[in-house]
Motif scaffolding. Structure first.
Motif, PDB file in Angstrom:
ATOM      1  N   ARG A   1      -5.722  35.172 -66.828  1.00 27.44           N
ATOM      2  CA  ARG A   1      -4.850  35.606 -65.734  1.00 27.44           C
ATOM      3  C   ARG A   1      -5.017  37.101 -65.465  1.00 27.44           C
ATOM      4  O   ARG A   1      -5.038  37.543 -64.309  1.00 27.44           O
ATOM      5  CB  ARG A   1      -3.394  35.291 -66.068  1.00 27.44           C
ATOM      6  CG  ARG A   1      -3.016  33.835 -65.888  1.00 27.44           C
ATOM      7  CD  ARG A   1      -1.508  33.666 -65.845  1.00 27.44           C
ATOM      8  NE  ARG A   1      -1.149  32.270 -65.673  1.00 27.44           N
ATOM      9  CZ  ARG A   1      -1.180  31.620 -64.510  1.00 27.44           C
ATOM     10  NH1 ARG A   1      -1.599  32.253 -63.421  1.00 27.44           N
ATOM     11  NH2 ARG A   1      -0.825  30.354 -64.442  1.00 27.44           N
ATOM     12  N   THR A   2      -5.114  37.890 -66.527  1.00 20.52           N
ATOM     13  CA  THR A   2      -5.258  39.336 -66.362  1.00 20.52           C
ATOM     14  C   THR A   2      -6.581  39.668 -65.687  1.00 20.52           C
ATOM     15  O   THR A   2      -6.640  40.526 -64.794  1.00 20.52           O
ATOM     16  CB  THR A   2      -5.158  40.048 -67.723  1.00 20.52           C
ATOM     17  OG1 THR A   2      -3.889  39.744 -68.331  1.00 20.52           O
ATOM     18  CG2 THR A   2      -5.270  41.557 -67.558  1.00 20.52           C
TER      19      THR A   2
ATOM     20  N   GLY B   1      -9.343  32.559 -58.044  1.00 17.81           N
ATOM     21  CA  GLY B   1      -7.985  32.418 -58.566  1.00 17.81           C
ATOM     22  C   GLY B   1      -7.559  30.972 -58.663  1.00 17.81           C
ATOM     23  O   GLY B   1      -6.893  30.572 -59.624  1.00 17.81           O
TER      24      GLY B   1
ATOM     25  N   ALA C   1      -6.275  38.787 -62.003  1.00 16.55           N
ATOM     26  CA  ALA C   1      -5.430  39.748 -61.285  1.00 16.55           C
ATOM     27  C   ALA C   1      -6.166  41.073 -61.084  1.00 16.55           C
ATOM     28  O   ALA C   1      -6.087  41.687 -60.009  1.00 16.55           O
ATOM     29  CB  ALA C   1      -4.130  39.979 -62.053  1.00 16.55           C
TER      30      ALA C   1
END
Length: 264
Positions: free
Chosen positions: A228-229, A176, A232
């Motif tokens: 980002r998806t 991340g 996540a």
């Protein structure tokens, strides 16, 4: 005349003798670039040898023969070394975009180029920094005179060294961090990417500069959303699709927005 001959050689292509401060500045910049390269090279070796978690800033600085204070003049943390320099990353993007088919739709071409350049970094660099724990070997058992092998004793697993026993949550967190840094790097690419996009547009495109700027910013935002998806989903333990598959879905979303169907 002898005095003139001792002033130094002329600067290439200028016919002019460079001033002392100019020569000094060039030397300093070369030394800084060399130190930066040595820090990156040392970090890469250490990450491979002893894992990301088992490597400290002090280790990296020592590998480059500099102090920790010097390290922090170049990088704000060891996580910053998970990604290449911004110049290197943008060079990747430019090369990927140049390799796209000339007649490909601009949005698809630019998004695909961005993902091709960034995908390996966002998806693999952080996790690759921690090697997998070693698999214990079962010692060979002697064969008795009866001809039948003695039952193998099941050894207890040896303690895993701290450098390679990094929890999966730590690897995910580090991935991340890498994604966040990559997205931050993208922020500075808008103007440069706009120039690359403009070069792909026909010269007679109306409002070519505006067209290129909108396309560049849209593509950056789309790739940011994909990365980002994926990050996540990975953190939540969900299945993570390949970037190319997510790009197709993202382009479908953009198409729906353009047709006015995005909110339906």
């Amino acid at each position: 005349m002898n005095g003139e001959s001792t002033r130094g050689a002329t600067a290439p292509g200028t016919g002019r003798v460079p001033r002392q401060n100019e020569r000094g500045t060039g030397l300093r910049e070369r030394k800084k670039a060399q130190t930066r390269r040595e820090l990156r090279a040392g970090a890469a070796r250490l990450f491979a040898d002893q894992g990301f978690a088992g490597t400290t800033v002090a280790d990296i600085a020592a590998a480059a023969n500099v102090s920790e204070r010097t390290f922090f003049r170049y990088f704000d943390s060891k996580e910053a070394l998970l990604l290449p320099d911004g110049e290197e990353l943008f060079a990747r993007i430019g090369a990927e975009l140049a390799a796209r088919p000339p007649r490909e739709e601009p949005v698809e071409a630019v998004c695909a180029a961005l993902l091709a350049a960034a995908g390996p970094l966002a998806g693999g660099s952080a996790a690759a920094a921690a090697p997998a724990p070693p698999v214990p070997k079962v010692p060979a058992q002697p064969v008795p005179r009866s001809g039948r092998a003695a039952p193998a004793a099941v050894p207890s697993a040896p303690p895993v060294p701290a450098a390679s026993a990094e929890p999966e949550t730590a690897v995910s967190a580090r991935a991340g961090v890498a994604v966040d840094r990559l997205l931050h790097a993208f922020d500075g690419f808008e103007e440069r990417l706009t120039d690359l996009v403009a070069a792909r547009l026909p010269e007679r495109t109306p409002d070519r500069d505006l067209h290129a700027a909108v396309l560049a910013c849209t593509c950056l935002s789309t790739v940011r959303a994909i990365l980002r998806t994926r990050s996540a989903r990975r953190a939540a333990g969900a299945a993570v699709a390949e970037p190319a598959d997510m790009l197709a879905a993202a382009l479908g979303v953009l198409s729906g927005i353009g047709s006015g169907a995005g909110g339906r």
